[in-house]
Design a protein around this motif. Sequence first.
Motif, PDB file in Angstrom:
ATOM      1  N   GLY A 115      12.584  -7.998  -1.741  1.00  0.00           N
ATOM      2  CA  GLY A 115      11.595  -6.942  -1.706  1.00  0.00           C
ATOM      3  C   GLY A 115      11.786  -6.090  -0.471  1.00  0.00           C
ATOM      4  O   GLY A 115      12.832  -5.473  -0.267  1.00  0.00           O
ATOM      5  N   ASP A 116      10.765  -6.096   0.403  1.00  0.00           N
ATOM      6  CA  ASP A 116      10.845  -5.324   1.645  1.00  0.00           C
ATOM      7  C   ASP A 116      11.163  -6.217   2.836  1.00  0.00           C
ATOM      8  O   ASP A 116      11.032  -5.787   3.983  1.00  0.00           O
ATOM      9  CB  ASP A 116       9.517  -4.602   1.886  1.00  0.00           C
ATOM     10  CG  ASP A 116       8.371  -5.589   2.087  1.00  0.00           C
ATOM     11  OD1 ASP A 116       8.380  -6.645   1.424  1.00  0.00           O
ATOM     12  OD2 ASP A 116       7.484  -5.322   2.919  1.00  0.00           O
ATOM     13  N   CYS A 117      11.603  -7.437   2.589  1.00  0.00           N
ATOM     14  CA  CYS A 117      11.860  -8.400   3.650  1.00  0.00           C
ATOM     15  C   CYS A 117      13.361  -8.602   3.846  1.00  0.00           C
ATOM     16  O   CYS A 117      14.123  -8.687   2.883  1.00  0.00           O
ATOM     17  CB  CYS A 117      11.191  -9.733   3.323  1.00  0.00           C
ATOM     18  SG  CYS A 117      11.317 -10.923   4.656  1.00  0.00           S
ATOM     19  N   TYR A 118      13.764  -8.686   5.113  1.00  0.00           N
ATOM     20  CA  TYR A 118      15.176  -8.869   5.481  1.00  0.00           C
ATOM     21  C   TYR A 118      15.313 -10.248   6.114  1.00  0.00           C
ATOM     22  O   TYR A 118      14.666 -10.563   7.118  1.00  0.00           O
ATOM     23  CB  TYR A 118      15.582  -7.778   6.472  1.00  0.00           C
ATOM     24  CG  TYR A 118      17.063  -7.703   6.782  1.00  0.00           C
ATOM     25  CD1 TYR A 118      17.868  -6.769   6.146  1.00  0.00           C
ATOM     26  CD2 TYR A 118      17.649  -8.544   7.717  1.00  0.00           C
ATOM     27  CE1 TYR A 118      19.225  -6.658   6.444  1.00  0.00           C
ATOM     28  CE2 TYR A 118      19.003  -8.459   8.023  1.00  0.00           C
ATOM     29  CZ  TYR A 118      19.788  -7.510   7.376  1.00  0.00           C
ATOM     30  OH  TYR A 118      21.134  -7.413   7.655  1.00  0.00           O
ATOM     31  N   VAL A 125      12.702   3.881  -2.320  1.00  0.00           N
ATOM     32  CA  VAL A 125      14.063   3.338  -2.266  1.00  0.00           C
ATOM     33  C   VAL A 125      14.806   3.878  -1.050  1.00  0.00           C
ATOM     34  O   VAL A 125      15.550   3.143  -0.377  1.00  0.00           O
ATOM     35  CB  VAL A 125      14.824   3.663  -3.570  1.00  0.00           C
ATOM     36  CG1 VAL A 125      16.297   3.313  -3.430  1.00  0.00           C
ATOM     37  CG2 VAL A 125      14.213   2.902  -4.741  1.00  0.00           C
ATOM     38  N   GLU A 126      14.606   5.150  -0.737  1.00  0.00           N
ATOM     39  CA  GLU A 126      15.246   5.732   0.449  1.00  0.00           C
ATOM     40  C   GLU A 126      14.773   5.031   1.718  1.00  0.00           C
ATOM     41  O   GLU A 126      15.564   4.765   2.636  1.00  0.00           O
ATOM     42  CB  GLU A 126      14.933   7.221   0.532  1.00  0.00           C
ATOM     43  CG  GLU A 126      15.638   8.068  -0.529  1.00  0.00           C
ATOM     44  CD  GLU A 126      15.300   9.541  -0.399  1.00  0.00           C
ATOM     45  OE1 GLU A 126      14.561   9.897   0.550  1.00  0.00           O
ATOM     46  OE2 GLU A 126      15.771  10.333  -1.236  1.00  0.00           O
ATOM     47  N   LEU A 127      13.470   4.719   1.781  1.00  0.00           N
ATOM     48  CA  LEU A 127      12.929   4.022   2.942  1.00  0.00           C
ATOM     49  C   LEU A 127      13.547   2.631   3.083  1.00  0.00           C
ATOM     50  O   LEU A 127      13.986   2.237   4.176  1.00  0.00           O
ATOM     51  CB  LEU A 127      11.408   3.916   2.807  1.00  0.00           C
ATOM     52  CG  LEU A 127      10.702   3.024   3.836  1.00  0.00           C
ATOM     53  CD1 LEU A 127      10.916   3.564   5.240  1.00  0.00           C
ATOM     54  CD2 LEU A 127       9.210   2.921   3.505  1.00  0.00           C
ATOM     55  N   LYS A 186      13.763   9.122   9.567  1.00  0.00           N
ATOM     56  CA  LYS A 186      14.642   9.150   8.402  1.00  0.00           C
ATOM     57  C   LYS A 186      13.857   9.107   7.099  1.00  0.00           C
ATOM     58  O   LYS A 186      14.238   9.751   6.122  1.00  0.00           O
ATOM     59  CB  LYS A 186      15.623   7.982   8.458  1.00  0.00           C
ATOM     60  CG  LYS A 186      16.686   8.110   9.533  1.00  0.00           C
ATOM     61  CD  LYS A 186      17.647   6.931   9.485  1.00  0.00           C
ATOM     62  CE  LYS A 186      18.747   7.102  10.523  1.00  0.00           C
ATOM     63  NZ  LYS A 186      19.695   5.942  10.503  1.00  0.00           N
ATOM     64  N   SER A 187      12.765   8.344   7.076  1.00  0.00           N
ATOM     65  CA  SER A 187      12.003   8.181   5.836  1.00  0.00           C
ATOM     66  C   SER A 187      10.933   9.249   5.664  1.00  0.00           C
ATOM     67  O   SER A 187      10.469   9.496   4.548  1.00  0.00           O
ATOM     68  CB  SER A 187      11.353   6.800   5.810  1.00  0.00           C
ATOM     69  OG  SER A 187      10.412   6.673   6.870  1.00  0.00           O
ATOM     70  N   GLY A 188      10.519   9.865   6.779  1.00  0.00           N
ATOM     71  CA  GLY A 188       9.450  10.847   6.695  1.00  0.00           C
ATOM     72  C   GLY A 188       8.083  10.224   6.540  1.00  0.00           C
ATOM     73  O   GLY A 188       7.110  10.913   6.226  1.00  0.00           O
ATOM     74  N   VAL A 189       7.969   8.914   6.786  1.00  0.00           N
ATOM     75  CA  VAL A 189       6.690   8.199   6.685  1.00  0.00           C
ATOM     76  C   VAL A 189       6.295   7.765   8.084  1.00  0.00           C
ATOM     77  O   VAL A 189       6.935   6.900   8.684  1.00  0.00           O
ATOM     78  CB  VAL A 189       6.805   6.974   5.759  1.00  0.00           C
ATOM     79  CG1 VAL A 189       5.454   6.273   5.659  1.00  0.00           C
ATOM     80  CG2 VAL A 189       7.289   7.393   4.382  1.00  0.00           C
ATOM     81  N   SER A 190       5.230   8.352   8.622  1.00  0.00           N
ATOM     82  CA  SER A 190       4.840   8.096  10.013  1.00  0.00           C
ATOM     83  C   SER A 190       4.143   6.765  10.201  1.00  0.00           C
ATOM     84  O   SER A 190       3.976   6.309  11.336  1.00  0.00           O
ATOM     85  CB  SER A 190       3.935   9.232  10.504  1.00  0.00           C
ATOM     86  OG  SER A 190       2.762   9.313   9.686  1.00  0.00           O
ATOM     87  N   ALA A 231       0.834  -1.207   0.000  1.00  0.00           N
ATOM     88  CA  ALA A 231       0.000   0.000   0.000  1.00  0.00           C
ATOM     89  C   ALA A 231       0.861   1.247   0.000  1.00  0.00           C
ATOM     90  O   ALA A 231       0.547   2.250  -0.656  1.00  0.00           O
ATOM     91  CB  ALA A 231      -0.926  -0.013   1.218  1.00  0.00           C
ATOM     92  N   LEU A 232       1.970   1.177   0.723  1.00  0.00           N
ATOM     93  CA  LEU A 232       2.869   2.330   0.778  1.00  0.00           C
ATOM     94  C   LEU A 232       3.489   2.611  -0.574  1.00  0.00           C
ATOM     95  O   LEU A 232       3.692   3.773  -0.952  1.00  0.00           O
ATOM     96  CB  LEU A 232       3.957   2.069   1.822  1.00  0.00           C
ATOM     97  CG  LEU A 232       4.923   3.224   2.117  1.00  0.00           C
ATOM     98  CD1 LEU A 232       4.162   4.390   2.731  1.00  0.00           C
ATOM     99  CD2 LEU A 232       6.023   2.755   3.053  1.00  0.00           C
ATOM    100  N   ALA A 233       3.753   1.566  -1.344  1.00  0.00           N
ATOM    101  CA  ALA A 233       4.372   1.718  -2.662  1.00  0.00           C
ATOM    102  C   ALA A 233       3.462   2.470  -3.628  1.00  0.00           C
ATOM    103  O   ALA A 233       3.934   3.119  -4.574  1.00  0.00           O
ATOM    104  CB  ALA A 233       4.727   0.356  -3.239  1.00  0.00           C
TER     105      ALA A 233
END
Length: 452
Positions: free
Chosen positions: A309-312, A283-285, A346-350, A272-274
């Motif tokens: 993807g977004d998984c570590y 990419v910064e996030l 850092k990302s500016g996404v709350s 959803a964020l994408a």
Amino acid sequence: MEQPEAVSRFADTENGGNILQPGVFSRFANPDTEVRYIEASRALRLPFVRLYCVIFMAVALAYSVINPMFAKPGDGAQLAVLVGATLAVSGAYIASTWWEYYYRHQFIDFAALLALSVICGQINAILADQLIAMGQASPAIFTINRLILTAFAAVVLAGSPRMFIGWLALDILGWFALLMPSYEHSSAFTYALLSYMSGAVVMLSINLAVGRTSRAAFALAEGFDLERQRNEELVFNMLPRAAVQRIREGCVVADSYSDVSVVFIDLVGFSALARRVSPGHLVELLNAFFKMADQCAERHQVEKVKTVGDCYLAIAGGNVSTRNCADAAIAFATDVISRVEELREKSGVSTVGLRAGIHSGPVVGGVIGETRMAYDYWGDTVNVAARLEALAPINGLAISEATWLRTRERTIFEEPQETSLKGVGDTLVYRAEIAEREKTQDKPQDGAIKAA
């Protein structure tokens, strides 16, 4: 003696330390690089130094055999003493090359060569007086003999032209002191002077040429070594060191681990964020998230496997050894999630949130393929950890019973719930929420866990 290792040899190279200063008497801009160059060049010339000294000693022995045939009794005794001194100085010179700190003290070469120059000058002066008295020789012959030593000094002191010029000046003074009183205003002395000075200029040119080319070669070699180190660092970022060594040897890299803890950490609501933020912001996030996770992995001795993807994905107890893989995995996941507020800033996404799943058990690790190789892990343990990540609360973690039994911090989790996992069946799942780290904390700490 082995060549000394260069300490911190790449640090100053990256700062331009291997750049040669302009001019005839050029040096490296960085003093540490200059020291490494002197030590390395002296180590490479060491066999030549020892060989020359052995030859010099052999010639001295030959003189000791021939001198009694032609020298006067009084001169013969002086020559015997001087030849003995030559052998002693040459032997001490050779012995000094096995000294641990020989490479650091170029003055050893300077002093030994100067001593040999004085002794040989005395020998030549005695022999010149005898032969000239017999009308059989010119001092120019002995000037040529002296230039043989000068040629050796030009090579040994290459890279230090100022030191060689100082040695050459003292050698010239010694030459004048020995020959000028006996041959002043003679044609023989004039020709000898011409021969010696022209030879000295040639030797100085050789010294400068050898020094300049050896410095350029040293700078080029350090540049190649720096690039090789950078390439190795890139490889070691993708593959474990032990795996790299086996790949170089042509071996198949396949390992079995009986007890590890697999960690999956995921960004909540990434899809959803994408759709809401720009690709650059996204990419910064991700970069901030992965960088933060890398720092935590290094702190807790957890091995980063890959990002999908977004998984570590990380492993505790695999290629990176740890005392208790479950404790290390939980501490790592807790540390990452507790820093979620830092990630938001850092990302500016709350609305950023994280969750983690951990499962312990056996896995198989290895490298497959021939292009874009990476060390990966496979097995049910990895699959279960991925399933558990989806069951974790936002900014919390979910662990399996296998992990719960291995950890020493069991009381921090809530009561287990039996949950059916796809492809696994009914599984006891232990959940915990992670308290966000307070902003007033200066040093990174493990995030606090509280029961849900």
